[in-house]
Design a protein around this motif. Sequence first.
Motif, short mmCIF file in Angstrom:
data_model
loop_
_atom_site.label_atom_id
_atom_site.label_comp_id
_atom_site.label_asym_id
_atom_site.label_seq_id
_atom_site.Cartn_x
_atom_site.Cartn_y
_atom_site.Cartn_z
N ASP A 95 0.85 -1.17 0.00
CA ASP A 95 0.00 0.00 0.00
C ASP A 95 0.89 1.24 0.00
OD1 ASP A 95 -2.01 1.80 0.25
OD2 ASP A 95 -2.55 1.25 2.31
N ARG A 151 0.84 4.41 -0.06
CA ARG A 151 0.21 5.69 0.24
C ARG A 151 0.62 6.08 1.65
NH1 ARG A 151 -5.91 4.05 -0.80
NH2 ARG A 151 -5.16 2.42 0.59
N PRO A 152 0.45 7.36 2.02
CA PRO A 152 0.82 7.74 3.38
C PRO A 152 0.15 6.83 4.40
CG PRO A 152 0.34 9.69 2.10
CD PRO A 152 -0.01 8.51 1.23
N GLY A 153 0.94 6.31 5.32
CA GLY A 153 0.41 5.39 6.33
C GLY A 153 0.35 3.95 5.87
N GLY A 154 0.52 3.71 4.57
CA GLY A 154 0.40 2.37 4.04
C GLY A 154 1.63 1.52 4.33
N GLU A 155 1.42 0.21 4.39
CA GLU A 155 2.53 -0.69 4.65
C GLU A 155 2.90 -1.46 3.39
OE1 GLU A 155 1.78 -3.03 8.13
OE2 GLU A 155 1.72 -1.23 9.39
N ARG A 168 6.79 1.31 6.05
CA ARG A 168 5.59 2.13 6.11
C ARG A 168 5.91 3.50 5.50
NH1 ARG A 168 1.01 2.85 9.53
NH2 ARG A 168 1.53 1.02 10.74
N GLU A 205 5.72 7.17 5.63
CA GLU A 205 5.43 8.14 6.69
C GLU A 205 5.09 9.52 6.13
OE1 GLU A 205 7.57 6.50 10.63
OE2 GLU A 205 8.61 8.12 9.57
N CYS A 227 4.58 11.62 2.19
CA CYS A 227 4.61 11.52 0.74
C CYS A 227 4.04 12.81 0.17
CB CYS A 227 3.79 10.31 0.30
SG CYS A 227 3.76 10.10 -1.49
N ARG A 241 9.82 4.34 6.61
CA ARG A 241 10.49 3.67 7.72
C ARG A 241 10.46 2.18 7.41
NH1 ARG A 241 10.95 4.66 13.48
NH2 ARG A 241 10.02 6.70 13.10
#
Lengths: 155, 112
Positions: free
Chosen positions: A55, A57-61, A76, A78, A80, A89
Motif C-alpha cells: 500500500d 500511500r501515506p500510512g500504508g505498509e 511504512r 510516513e 509523501c 520507515r
Amino acid sequence: MTSRPSNRILGSLRSADSAGVVRIEDRFDTTVDDLWESLTDPTRLARWFGEVQGDLRPGGEYRTYLAADDIESTGRVEACEPPRHLRVRSRETDESYRRGRGVPPFDAIIEATLTSDGDCERLAAHLDGTNTVDVEARWAELVPPYQELAAAIER
Amino acid sequence: MENALRALADPNRRTLVESLAHGSMTAGQLAAQLPIARPGVSRHLRVLREAGLVEVRADAQRRVYSLRAEPLAEVDEWLGRYRALWERRLDALHTEIERGTRNRTHERRSTR
C-alpha cells in the motif's frame, strides 16, 4: 555507462536527537517529476532498487525484496509529498535476518528530498538514513575521515 | 565493534581519536583539545579504552595514550559494505534515469 557527476556525497554525518543521520546526496540530470517517479513507481523501483509491493500511500505498509542481497523488509510510508519529499520507515524481517546473519534488524528511516539545483534539470536527492535506539552509533560512523584514519594507522 | 561504534558516536571522543591519529599524546595534551573539564575528559578516555580504541602506558608520572588500529579497521570494513551498497544503488538509479530519458526521446521522435 556514462561518467557519473562528481558531486556525489556518500555518507556525510550529522547527528539529530542522539541518532546518527547519514546524508547521501547525488545529482541527476532530469526533471523532478522523472526523479520522483523513479523513486516511487514500483516498475521503475524494480529496475534499480528492488521489488516493492503493498500500500504505497501515506500510512500504508509495504514489503521490499532486494534480490541482490537477499534482504526482505517491511516498511511504512510516513510522508509523501510529490514530487519533493518522501519518508519511509523500514525494517528487515526477522526471517530475512536469520537467513543472512547481517546487522540485527533496526528501524531505518529513509528520507528523500528532491531539490532543483540551479538550472532546472539538475536535481539533488538527499537520502537520510536514521536508525533508532541501540544501533544509533553505527550510522554515526559513515564518516569519510575515518576511512583515512583507519588506513593511516594500519600502515 | 559495537563498543567501538558507540564510543565513536560522541563528538568529543571523535576529537580525541582524531588528535591521536597524529601520534601518541599525554592525558594533559588530550585534555587541552576539549572544551570540557578534566573529569569529563577522563571519562571519555576510559570509554575509548574500554572499546579498545586507545591504549595507555605510564611514562614516569605521565599517562601516554595511543590509538589501536584493530577496532577502527573493523568499523571501516563495516562502513565499506554500506558505502558499496549505496554506491551500487545510486549507479543503478542513474542508469534508470538514463533509460527513462532515452525512452522519452524515442517516443517524441516516433510521434512526429
